[in-house]
Write a protein that holds these residues in place. Structure first.
Motif, mmCIF file in Angstrom:
data_model
loop_
_atom_site.group_PDB
_atom_site.id
_atom_site.type_symbol
_atom_site.label_atom_id
_atom_site.label_comp_id
_atom_site.label_asym_id
_atom_site.label_seq_id
_atom_site.Cartn_x
_atom_site.Cartn_y
_atom_site.Cartn_z
ATOM 1 N N ILE A 124 43.684 49.072 40.729
ATOM 2 C CA ILE A 124 44.476 47.997 40.121
ATOM 3 C C ILE A 124 44.151 47.870 38.639
ATOM 4 C CG2 ILE A 124 44.840 45.489 40.128
ATOM 5 C CD1 ILE A 124 44.327 45.635 43.207
ATOM 6 N N ASP A 125 42.883 48.062 38.281
ATOM 7 C CA ASP A 125 42.473 47.994 36.881
ATOM 8 C C ASP A 125 43.080 49.118 36.040
ATOM 9 O OD1 ASP A 125 41.004 45.725 37.343
ATOM 10 O OD2 ASP A 125 39.060 46.733 37.422
ATOM 11 N N THR A 132 49.764 46.644 50.235
ATOM 12 C CA THR A 132 49.127 47.079 51.478
ATOM 13 C C THR A 132 49.954 46.597 52.660
ATOM 14 O OG1 THR A 132 46.894 47.125 50.547
ATOM 15 C CG2 THR A 132 47.078 46.874 52.940
ATOM 16 N N ILE A 133 50.229 47.527 53.572
ATOM 17 C CA ILE A 133 50.941 47.216 54.807
ATOM 18 C C ILE A 133 50.002 47.531 55.964
ATOM 19 C CG2 ILE A 133 52.985 47.655 56.219
ATOM 20 C CD1 ILE A 133 54.329 48.762 53.660
ATOM 21 N N ILE A 147 42.727 43.825 49.824
ATOM 22 C CA ILE A 147 42.949 45.206 49.372
ATOM 23 C C ILE A 147 44.387 45.310 48.876
ATOM 24 C CG2 ILE A 147 42.701 47.646 49.954
ATOM 25 C CD1 ILE A 147 40.157 46.017 50.307
ATOM 26 N N SER A 148 44.713 44.523 47.872
ATOM 27 C CA SER A 148 46.064 44.538 47.318
ATOM 28 C C SER A 148 46.047 43.824 45.977
ATOM 29 C CB SER A 148 47.057 43.849 48.259
ATOM 30 O OG SER A 148 46.773 42.464 48.357
ATOM 31 N N SER A 149 47.126 44.002 45.233
ATOM 32 C CA SER A 149 47.270 43.267 43.984
ATOM 33 C C SER A 149 47.497 41.789 44.285
ATOM 34 C CB SER A 149 48.453 43.820 43.182
ATOM 35 O OG SER A 149 48.210 45.153 42.755
ATOM 36 N N GLN A 150 47.307 40.977 43.277
ATOM 37 C CA GLN A 150 47.525 39.536 43.417
ATOM 38 C C GLN A 150 48.910 39.153 42.882
ATOM 39 O OE1 GLN A 150 45.351 37.406 45.005
ATOM 40 N NE2 GLN A 150 44.308 39.330 45.497
ATOM 41 N N PRO A 151 49.552 38.139 43.450
ATOM 42 C CA PRO A 151 49.065 37.362 44.598
ATOM 43 C C PRO A 151 49.237 38.144 45.894
ATOM 44 C CG PRO A 151 51.240 36.609 43.965
ATOM 45 C CD PRO A 151 50.835 37.618 42.946
ATOM 46 N N ASN A 152 48.257 38.072 46.776
ATOM 47 C CA ASN A 152 48.347 38.889 47.992
ATOM 48 C C ASN A 152 49.401 38.375 48.959
ATOM 49 O OD1 ASN A 152 47.038 36.732 49.281
ATOM 50 N ND2 ASN A 152 45.032 37.711 49.160
ATOM 51 N N CYS A 153 49.913 37.164 48.737
ATOM 52 C CA CYS A 153 51.015 36.701 49.582
ATOM 53 C C CYS A 153 52.275 37.519 49.319
ATOM 54 C CB CYS A 153 51.286 35.219 49.345
ATOM 55 S SG CYS A 153 51.754 34.792 47.660
#
Length: 199
Positions: A124-125, A132-133, A147-153
């Motif tokens: 991500i950096d 992520t699925i 394990i995902s970018s934000q926002p994770n929602c």
């Protein structure tokens, strides 16, 4: 990035392939538009093909259909690292200025959660958007939500069953085509599916 460990049953692997192919069929694939790379992982991570390997959907779909199981371990961290170090490099087809999106498709907890979280942060950096699925009962809905970018929602999705991938492919295409991710999208499937698309 796509998980291909032996935890993934043959029917589930087929459903993952179908999902990838449905998403790809909804994209404009060419050297100038969308490029696709696939990383698979089980006991180790491997590049199935790079961004500059195939420039048409027929060859991409054929390569995806060739995916097979690869050991009982789940080296999610290695898949993330391989994507960062190798797949999204200019020598392997990454284009300057193209948005980069990685999709991680998996049904198993990583063998090394700490290393997986660290590698996700590093990816991500590097200005990569990580979706992520997570699929199925082997995973708690909250196992991979970091394990995902934000926002994770927005960037983390948990599906109860592999059959739900069919509807999710439509949602993924709509998100890409609506420009929510960017005008030029790189989508990477690791199976754990990683698809990279410059759009």
């Amino acid at each position: 990035m796509v998980e291909t460990s032996s935890n993934v049953k043959p029917l589930e692997l087929r459903q993952m392939k179908n999902f990838m192919n449905r998403v790809i069929n909804g994209l404009v694939v060419s050297i100038e538009n969308v490029q696709v790379a696939v990383v698979t992982f089980g006991s180790q991570a491997n590049v199935l093909f790079h961004l500059n390997t195939h420039s048409n959907k027929i060859n991409i779909v054929s390569a995806i259909d060739s995916m097979t199981s690869s050991g009982s371990s789940v080296a999610t961290d290695e898949a993330l690292k391989l994507t960062r170090d190798d797949v999204i490099s200019r020598k392997n087809g990454a284009r300057t200025g193209a948005a980069q999106v990685t999709v991680l498709l998996t049904r198993s907890p990583p063998d090394n959660m700490k290393a997986t979280q660290q590698e996700a942060t590093l990816l991500i950096d590097h200005d990569v958007t990580l979706f992520t699925i997570a699929i199925g009962s082997a995973l708690n809905p909250n196992d991979l939500n970091q394990i995902s970018s934000q926002p994770n929602c927005v960037h983390y999705n948990y599906l109860d069953d592999f059959v739900d991938l069919g509807d999710f492919a439509v949602e993924m295409d709509q998100a890409i085509c609506s420009g929510k991710l960017s005008n030029i999208l790189k989508l990477i499937f690791y199976i754990v599916y990683l698809i990279v698309i410059p759009g």
